[in-house]
Scaffold this motif. Structure first.
Motif, PDB file in Angstrom:
ATOM      1  N   TRP A   1       1.266   3.154  -3.432  1.00 42.32           N
ATOM      2  CA  TRP A   1       0.192   3.922  -4.050  1.00 42.32           C
ATOM      3  C   TRP A   1       0.408   5.420  -3.787  1.00 42.32           C
ATOM      4  O   TRP A   1       0.598   5.845  -2.654  1.00 42.32           O
ATOM      5  CB  TRP A   1      -1.167   3.486  -3.513  1.00 42.32           C
ATOM      6  CG  TRP A   1      -2.304   4.271  -4.110  1.00 42.32           C
ATOM      7  CD1 TRP A   1      -3.076   5.198  -3.488  1.00 42.32           C
ATOM      8  CD2 TRP A   1      -2.762   4.199  -5.459  1.00 42.32           C
ATOM      9  NE1 TRP A   1      -4.000   5.707  -4.364  1.00 42.32           N
ATOM     10  CE2 TRP A   1      -3.829   5.119  -5.578  1.00 42.32           C
ATOM     11  CE3 TRP A   1      -2.386   3.459  -6.578  1.00 42.32           C
ATOM     12  CZ2 TRP A   1      -4.520   5.322  -6.772  1.00 42.32           C
ATOM     13  CZ3 TRP A   1      -3.070   3.652  -7.767  1.00 42.32           C
ATOM     14  CH2 TRP A   1      -4.118   4.562  -7.860  1.00 42.32           C
TER      15      TRP A   1
ATOM     16  N   VAL B   1      -6.905  -7.546  -2.583  1.00 45.61           N
ATOM     17  CA  VAL B   1      -6.367  -7.048  -1.318  1.00 45.61           C
ATOM     18  C   VAL B   1      -6.065  -8.257  -0.446  1.00 45.61           C
ATOM     19  O   VAL B   1      -6.981  -8.932   0.033  1.00 45.61           O
ATOM     20  CB  VAL B   1      -7.344  -6.089  -0.632  1.00 45.61           C
ATOM     21  CG1 VAL B   1      -6.755  -5.597   0.696  1.00 45.61           C
ATOM     22  CG2 VAL B   1      -7.670  -4.903  -1.539  1.00 45.61           C
TER      23      VAL B   1
ATOM     24  N   HIS C   1       0.802  -1.227   0.000  1.00 48.43           N
ATOM     25  CA  HIS C   1       0.000   0.000   0.000  1.00 48.43           C
ATOM     26  C   HIS C   1       0.834   1.276   0.000  1.00 48.43           C
ATOM     27  O   HIS C   1       0.357   2.331  -0.409  1.00 48.43           O
ATOM     28  CB  HIS C   1      -0.957  -0.004   1.205  1.00 48.43           C
ATOM     29  CG  HIS C   1      -0.266   0.165   2.530  1.00 48.43           C
ATOM     30  ND1 HIS C   1       0.352  -0.869   3.185  1.00 48.43           N
ATOM     31  CD2 HIS C   1      -0.092   1.257   3.315  1.00 48.43           C
ATOM     32  CE1 HIS C   1       0.867  -0.437   4.324  1.00 48.43           C
ATOM     33  NE2 HIS C   1       0.621   0.852   4.425  1.00 48.43           N
TER      34      HIS C   1
ATOM     35  N   ARG D   1      -9.461   2.694   2.257  1.00 44.10           N
ATOM     36  CA  ARG D   1     -10.712   2.400   1.557  1.00 44.10           C
ATOM     37  C   ARG D   1     -10.931   3.327   0.371  1.00 44.10           C
ATOM     38  O   ARG D   1     -11.340   2.895  -0.705  1.00 44.10           O
ATOM     39  CB  ARG D   1     -11.876   2.513   2.549  1.00 44.10           C
ATOM     40  CG  ARG D   1     -13.239   2.194   1.980  1.00 44.10           C
ATOM     41  CD  ARG D   1     -13.342   0.745   1.534  1.00 44.10           C
ATOM     42  NE  ARG D   1     -13.014  -0.189   2.603  1.00 44.10           N
ATOM     43  CZ  ARG D   1     -12.944  -1.504   2.439  1.00 44.10           C
ATOM     44  NH1 ARG D   1     -13.159  -2.027   1.237  1.00 44.10           N
ATOM     45  NH2 ARG D   1     -12.632  -2.291   3.451  1.00 44.10           N
TER      46      ARG D   1
ATOM     47  N   THR E   1      -2.307  -6.084  -3.677  1.00 42.93           N
ATOM     48  CA  THR E   1      -1.772  -5.231  -2.631  1.00 42.93           C
ATOM     49  C   THR E   1      -2.188  -5.783  -1.276  1.00 42.93           C
ATOM     50  O   THR E   1      -2.671  -6.921  -1.195  1.00 42.93           O
ATOM     51  CB  THR E   1      -2.238  -3.767  -2.838  1.00 42.93           C
ATOM     52  OG1 THR E   1      -1.545  -2.915  -1.920  1.00 42.93           O
ATOM     53  CG2 THR E   1      -3.736  -3.632  -2.647  1.00 42.93           C
TER      54      THR E   1
ATOM     55  N   ASP F   1      -8.701   4.825  -1.405  1.00 39.40           N
ATOM     56  CA  ASP F   1      -7.762   4.486  -2.473  1.00 39.40           C
ATOM     57  C   ASP F   1      -8.220   3.243  -3.236  1.00 39.40           C
ATOM     58  O   ASP F   1      -8.043   3.154  -4.451  1.00 39.40           O
ATOM     59  CB  ASP F   1      -6.355   4.257  -1.898  1.00 39.40           C
ATOM     60  CG  ASP F   1      -5.743   5.531  -1.327  1.00 39.40           C
ATOM     61  OD1 ASP F   1      -6.106   6.619  -1.817  1.00 39.40           O
ATOM     62  OD2 ASP F   1      -4.911   5.439  -0.411  1.00 39.40           O
ATOM     63  N   ARG F   2      -8.819   2.302  -2.537  1.00 42.19           N
ATOM     64  CA  ARG F   2      -9.345   1.106  -3.194  1.00 42.19           C
ATOM     65  C   ARG F   2     -10.439   1.480  -4.199  1.00 42.19           C
ATOM     66  O   ARG F   2     -10.520   0.912  -5.287  1.00 42.19           O
ATOM     67  CB  ARG F   2      -9.906   0.124  -2.164  1.00 42.19           C
ATOM     68  CG  ARG F   2      -8.886  -0.353  -1.147  1.00 42.19           C
ATOM     69  CD  ARG F   2      -9.501  -1.371  -0.208  1.00 42.19           C
ATOM     70  NE  ARG F   2      -8.665  -1.577   0.965  1.00 42.19           N
ATOM     71  CZ  ARG F   2      -8.817  -2.548   1.843  1.00 42.19           C
ATOM     72  NH1 ARG F   2      -9.798  -3.443   1.668  1.00 42.19           N
ATOM     73  NH2 ARG F   2      -8.030  -2.668   2.895  1.00 42.19           N
ATOM     74  N   GLU F   3     -11.259   2.436  -3.815  1.00 41.70           N
ATOM     75  CA  GLU F   3     -12.341   2.859  -4.703  1.00 41.70           C
ATOM     76  C   GLU F   3     -11.799   3.517  -5.962  1.00 41.70           C
ATOM     77  O   GLU F   3     -12.301   3.293  -7.069  1.00 41.70           O
ATOM     78  CB  GLU F   3     -13.264   3.815  -3.950  1.00 41.70           C
ATOM     79  CG  GLU F   3     -14.025   3.145  -2.808  1.00 41.70           C
ATOM     80  CD  GLU F   3     -14.796   4.130  -1.949  1.00 41.70           C
ATOM     81  OE1 GLU F   3     -14.687   5.354  -2.220  1.00 41.70           O
ATOM     82  OE2 GLU F   3     -15.496   3.682  -1.008  1.00 41.70           O
TER      83      GLU F   3
ATOM     84  N   LEU G   1      -8.707  -5.849  -8.547  1.00 44.53           N
ATOM     85  CA  LEU G   1      -7.899  -5.493  -7.386  1.00 44.53           C
ATOM     86  C   LEU G   1      -8.009  -6.616  -6.372  1.00 44.53           C
ATOM     87  O   LEU G   1      -9.114  -6.994  -5.972  1.00 44.53           O
ATOM     88  CB  LEU G   1      -8.384  -4.180  -6.768  1.00 44.53           C
ATOM     89  CG  LEU G   1      -7.772  -3.793  -5.415  1.00 44.53           C
ATOM     90  CD1 LEU G   1      -6.276  -3.506  -5.560  1.00 44.53           C
ATOM     91  CD2 LEU G   1      -8.495  -2.594  -4.813  1.00 44.53           C
TER      92      LEU G   1
ATOM     93  N   LEU H   1      -4.039  -0.695   2.441  1.00 45.85           N
ATOM     94  CA  LEU H   1      -4.522   0.287   1.466  1.00 45.85           C
ATOM     95  C   LEU H   1      -5.832   0.899   1.946  1.00 45.85           C
ATOM     96  O   LEU H   1      -6.779   0.188   2.267  1.00 45.85           O
ATOM     97  CB  LEU H   1      -4.725  -0.378   0.110  1.00 45.85           C
ATOM     98  CG  LEU H   1      -5.058   0.556  -1.062  1.00 45.85           C
ATOM     99  CD1 LEU H   1      -3.871   1.440  -1.413  1.00 45.85           C
ATOM    100  CD2 LEU H   1      -5.492  -0.247  -2.280  1.00 45.85           C
TER     101      LEU H   1
END
Length: 282
Positions: free
Chosen positions: A229, A269, A226, A254, A248, A256-258, A267, A252
């Motif tokens: 990023w 995780v 993470h 939340r 990843t 950033d995941r979106e 993706l 990371l």
């Protein structure tokens, strides 16, 4: 976070580093309360992170080190960072390697962790520009024989080239070798990944070599913890829409995941409690 006094030192330092990076700094007394550890423990952790060059100690706490886009940490400096995250990523990524396939591994400490897990995937053909990755397979073969735990010996091709601080081989020799081949999957470690810059590295020659990996991949899997990023190196070598899967870790954020989900087809995780193994998600 009242149970964090039981964390291993590496896990605790990862939390401290994340806190420093997210907030632009952290005070010792705040960290002792959040982690439920002593002032002395936090100061020892800050000393260790400062020796690794990822934070700068200031009076009463620490601030992140602002790295230039051309700064390239050596392999040893990077190998002590985010160890748990790299292991989680490596396990998840290894499940994507199909027995009997031709794969490529770029240089880096995350692909180095991945290499150890790939020892249990039979009959792989592995091409790498990492001397460290090649050593993992070589040492496994040297220790093989009757009763060895690894089910199938990988055929490993080391590209040749000029060594970088991260023990990757780059330059025209490596580029020519990589571009002449075709891989079922390329597992690529990165220095930085962002929406604007895509995949990037501080090393211009490594950027060209990585472009060769990208162009030779039927499927491109990026393995990055993470902290990568939002980091941008001097030279971009691939767009986000060229990546098939990003693997990843649970660190990371939340939001950033979106953002990533809007730009990538998949993706993964790794390391979240209750998550099914990656193979069961396909």
């Amino acid at each position: 976070m009242s149970d964090n006094h039981n964390l291993l030192a590496e896990q605790r330092r990862s939390l401290i580093l994340d806190e420093v990076r997210r907030h632009g700094g952290a005070r010792v007394n705040d960290l002792t309360r959040k982690l439920n550890v002593s002032d002395m423990t936090v100061r020892r952790d800050l000393d260790a992170l400062a020796r690794q060059g990822v934070i700068e100690k200031v009076h009463g706490g620490a601030v992140p080190v602002a790295e230039a886009s051309t700064h390239e940490p050596g392999f040893e400096a990077k190998s002590g960072l985010e160890l748990s995250a790299k292991e989680d990523i490596a396990r998840a990524a290894a499940a994507m390697a199909v027995p009997g396939s031709a794969i490529a591994l770029s240089g880096g400490t995350t692909t180095y962790a991945l290499a150890h897990h790939l020892l249990d995937v039979p009959d792989l053909t592995v091409v790498t520009n990492s001397t460290r990755v090649a050593d993992v397979f070589h040492l496994a073969q040297q220790s093989g024989g009757a009763g060895a735990r690894h089910p199938g010996a990988a055929m490993v091709v080391l590209t040749g080239g000029v060594r970088t601080p991260s023990d990757s081989l780059v330059g025209p020799v490596a580029d020519q070798a990589i571009r002449s081949l075709h891989f079922d999957v390329v597992f690529l470690g990165v220095h930085g990944i962002s929406v604007e810059a895509g995949l990037s590295t501080p090393n211009l020659a490594e950027a060209e070599t990585n472009r060769g990996f990208v162009s030779s991949a039927r499927r491109l899997v990026v393995v990055a913890d993470h902290t990568k990023w939002g980091t941008v190196g001097l030279s971009s070598f691939a767009r986000l829409d060229q990546v098939d899967t990003l693997v990843t870790d649970a660190g990371l954020a939340r939001e950033d995941r979106e953002v990533i989900a809007e730009h990538l087809p998949r993706l993964v995780v790794a390391g979240e409690p209750g998550d099914p193994p990656p193979a069961e998600r396909d």
